[in-house]
Design a protein around this motif. Structure first.
Motif, PDB file in Angstrom:
ATOM      1  N   GLN A 240       0.426  -0.920  -0.158  1.00 47.13           N
ATOM      2  CA  GLN A 240      -0.078   0.023  -0.095  1.00 47.13           C
ATOM      3  C   GLN A 240       0.686   1.520   0.262  1.00 47.13           C
ATOM      4  OE1 GLN A 240      -2.130   0.582   3.172  1.00 47.13           O
ATOM      5  NE2 GLN A 240      -3.485   1.998   3.049  1.00 47.13           N
TER       6      GLN A 240
ATOM      7  N   ASP B 267      -0.640   7.434  -4.289  1.00 47.41           N
ATOM      8  CA  ASP B 267      -0.722   7.347  -5.740  1.00 47.41           C
ATOM      9  C   ASP B 267      -0.234   8.494  -6.258  1.00 47.41           C
ATOM     10  OD1 ASP B 267      -1.726   6.771  -7.629  1.00 47.41           O
ATOM     11  OD2 ASP B 267      -3.762   7.017  -7.430  1.00 47.41           O
TER      12      ASP B 267
ATOM     13  N   TRP C 179      -4.299   6.736  -2.654  1.00 49.58           N
ATOM     14  CA  TRP C 179      -3.641   5.779  -2.063  1.00 49.58           C
ATOM     15  C   TRP C 179      -3.796   4.872  -2.471  1.00 49.58           C
ATOM     16  CZ3 TRP C 179      -5.519   0.838  -0.803  1.00 49.58           C
ATOM     17  CH2 TRP C 179      -6.812   1.379  -0.588  1.00 49.58           C
ATOM     18  N   THR C 180      -2.495   4.288  -2.879  1.00 46.90           N
ATOM     19  CA  THR C 180      -3.176   2.729  -3.957  1.00 46.90           C
ATOM     20  C   THR C 180      -2.679   1.642  -4.052  1.00 46.90           C
ATOM     21  OG1 THR C 180      -3.442   1.803  -6.031  1.00 46.90           O
ATOM     22  CG2 THR C 180      -1.451   3.337  -5.757  1.00 46.90           C
TER      23      THR C 180
ATOM     24  N   HIS D 222      -0.083  -0.561  -4.841  1.00 49.41           N
ATOM     25  CA  HIS D 222       0.811  -0.955  -5.557  1.00 49.41           C
ATOM     26  C   HIS D 222       1.051  -2.859  -6.131  1.00 49.41           C
ATOM     27  CE1 HIS D 222       1.745   2.707  -6.074  1.00 49.41           C
ATOM     28  NE2 HIS D 222       1.480   3.338  -4.937  1.00 49.41           N
TER      29      HIS D 222
ATOM     30  N   TYR E 239       3.294  -5.207  -8.075  1.00 47.47           N
ATOM     31  CA  TYR E 239       4.614  -5.872  -8.886  1.00 47.47           C
ATOM     32  C   TYR E 239       4.117  -6.739  -9.426  1.00 47.47           C
ATOM     33  CZ  TYR E 239       6.898  -0.993  -8.047  1.00 47.47           C
ATOM     34  OH  TYR E 239       6.719  -0.155  -8.083  1.00 47.47           O
TER      35      TYR E 239
ATOM     36  N   THR F 148      -2.572  -0.214  -8.759  1.00 44.59           N
ATOM     37  CA  THR F 148      -1.889   0.181  -9.766  1.00 44.59           C
ATOM     38  C   THR F 148      -0.474  -0.613  -9.833  1.00 44.59           C
ATOM     39  OG1 THR F 148      -1.977   2.858  -8.722  1.00 44.59           O
ATOM     40  CG2 THR F 148       0.189   1.940 -10.474  1.00 44.59           C
ATOM     41  N   GLU F 149      -0.782  -1.378 -11.492  1.00 42.10           N
ATOM     42  CA  GLU F 149       0.332  -2.087 -11.850  1.00 42.10           C
ATOM     43  C   GLU F 149       1.471  -1.903 -12.586  1.00 42.10           C
ATOM     44  OE1 GLU F 149      -1.324  -5.377 -14.937  1.00 42.10           O
ATOM     45  OE2 GLU F 149      -2.674  -6.241 -12.992  1.00 42.10           O
ATOM     46  N   HIS F 150       2.831  -2.315 -11.713  1.00 43.93           N
ATOM     47  CA  HIS F 150       3.820  -1.876 -12.235  1.00 43.93           C
ATOM     48  C   HIS F 150       4.502  -3.189 -12.835  1.00 43.93           C
ATOM     49  CE1 HIS F 150       3.773   2.003  -9.479  1.00 43.93           C
ATOM     50  NE2 HIS F 150       3.545   1.125  -8.752  1.00 43.93           N
TER      51      HIS F 150
END
Length: 373
Positions: free
Chosen positions: A140, A143, A152-153, A155, A157, A187-189
């Protein structure tokens, strides 16, 4: 006369009743005030009585006849003064204005922490973050794409080439924990480094059998550049030090010499011949058949808390133009890297399963042949 006395007594009684009511109405009562503030550790004084340092969410009991005068102070903030009516338990809002950069940042940090705490209460899964596995990492955080400093988001990976595997592994982790993420911003990385525990797909025996010595270049070494991952550098080193041309190299130590550009200066200068890299039956066979070694990783592992130490499991096959390939391995490397300015190997160890003999470790080193329908 009696009538007059009656009215005198009644008037006196009314006076007493009014006096009693007045006393009751003006008598101090205790009210519980809940602090609502944008910062913590505020010095609060009410009607001249100090309540010490209070934090957002704290409660204080105040004796009051209905009106209170509040003073709130904190270094880095403008003093707060207010007079207000209190007739029941209430929320006491202390809106202190920061007057330094440090105080401004503190307010932002506290707002973010409070926002995350509220979200954690709504989504208990956030309490178990961060989590890391071989196929994904999740935590967490802020953002950075939002203009709201408290936004916030989650994350997530994923590793390049294993994105869907990572998503499925993350969903499995959620399911096993009984967690719901409905409504959570994600949120994708995509991480371009190799996934821990996941290596390049190994070759099949038939793929090795159709290779020739022209397909093998033991002298091609790519020196990692700034921005390359420690995993990439570790695999390059493990590949370089298991790449030989026995007819020209004479001993396996030649590969270590070729790998010196992948080492730190200190390690390269201290590098000496490895007595374990001497003669073997497989080396003699490769020399006679003018074979060259083709190597590949079957396993890459990394400590989630230490990305400078990588373990790599390596296999190789001596490829000849006049004989079937001879397969060897698994050699287990532990490689430590100095990541700056570009990753270089600062130390390493390895273990071979046995002394070098002609073996066929197909189960560990080769992919199964594809089935035909």
């Amino acid at each position: 006369m009696r009538r007059r006395s009656f009215w005198i007594i009644l008037a006196a009684a009314l006076v007493l009743i009014i006096a009693a009511i007045t006393v009751l109405l003006t008598r101090p009562s205790t009210r519980t005030l809940t602090i609502d503030s944008t910062t913590d550790a505020i010095a609060v004084t009410i009607d001249g009585h100090s309540y010490g340092l209070v934090d957002d969410g704290d409660t204080i009991d105040v004796r009051t006849r209905g009106t209170i005068t509040i003073t709130a102070t904190k270094d880095g903030f403008d003093d707060f003064h207010e007079t207000r009516e209190i007739t029941d338990d209430a929320t006491l809002s202390l809106e202190l204005t920061p007057n330094t950069d440090e105080a401004e940042q503190e307010v932002k940090d506290d707002a973010m922490a409070n926002a995350m705490e509220r979200q954690t209460q709504k989504w208990p899964v956030l309490r178990d973050l961060p989590v890391e596995s071989e196929l994904f990492r999740a935590y967490q955080g802020i953002d950075k794409n939002s203009s709201d400093p408290t936004a916030w988001t989650l994350h997530l990976y994923l590793y390049k080439g294993h994105e869907q595997d990572g998503r499925e592994a993350f969903q499995k982790w959620l399911s096993e924990g009984g967690y719901s993420i409905d409504g959570i911003p994600i949120t994708e990385h995509i991480d371009s480094s190799l996934a821990p525990g996941v290596a390049v797909d190994p070759p099949t025996r038939s793929e090795l059998e159709v290779m020739s010595t022209d397909d093998v270049d033991v002298y091609a070494i790519r020196v990692p550049a700034s921005g390359d991952s420690n995993q990439q550098a570790a695999v390059e080193f493990a590949t370089a030090t298991t790449s030989w041309n026995p007819a020209e190299d004479k001993t396996r130590n030649k590969a270590l010499e070729r790998a010196e550009p992948l080492m730190t200066d200190k390690l390269a200068k201290a590098s000496t011949d490895d007595v374990r890299q001497g003669y073997s039956k497989s080396w003699d066979w490769a020399t006679q058949h003018q074979a060259r070694s083709y190597s590949w990783p079957i396993r890459i592992d990394q400590d989630p808390n230490d990305d400078t130490t990588i373990t790599v499991g390596m296999c190789w096959a001596f490829i000849s133009d006049d004989a079937p390939p001879m397969i060897e391995g698994v050699r287990e490397y532990e490689i430590t890297l100095d990541p700056e300015p570009a990753p270089r190997v600062s130390s390493y160890t390895y273990e071979d399963p046995t002394s070098f003999v002609a073996t066929d470790p197909s189960e560990d080193c080769l992919a199964p042949e594809p089935t035909t329908s």
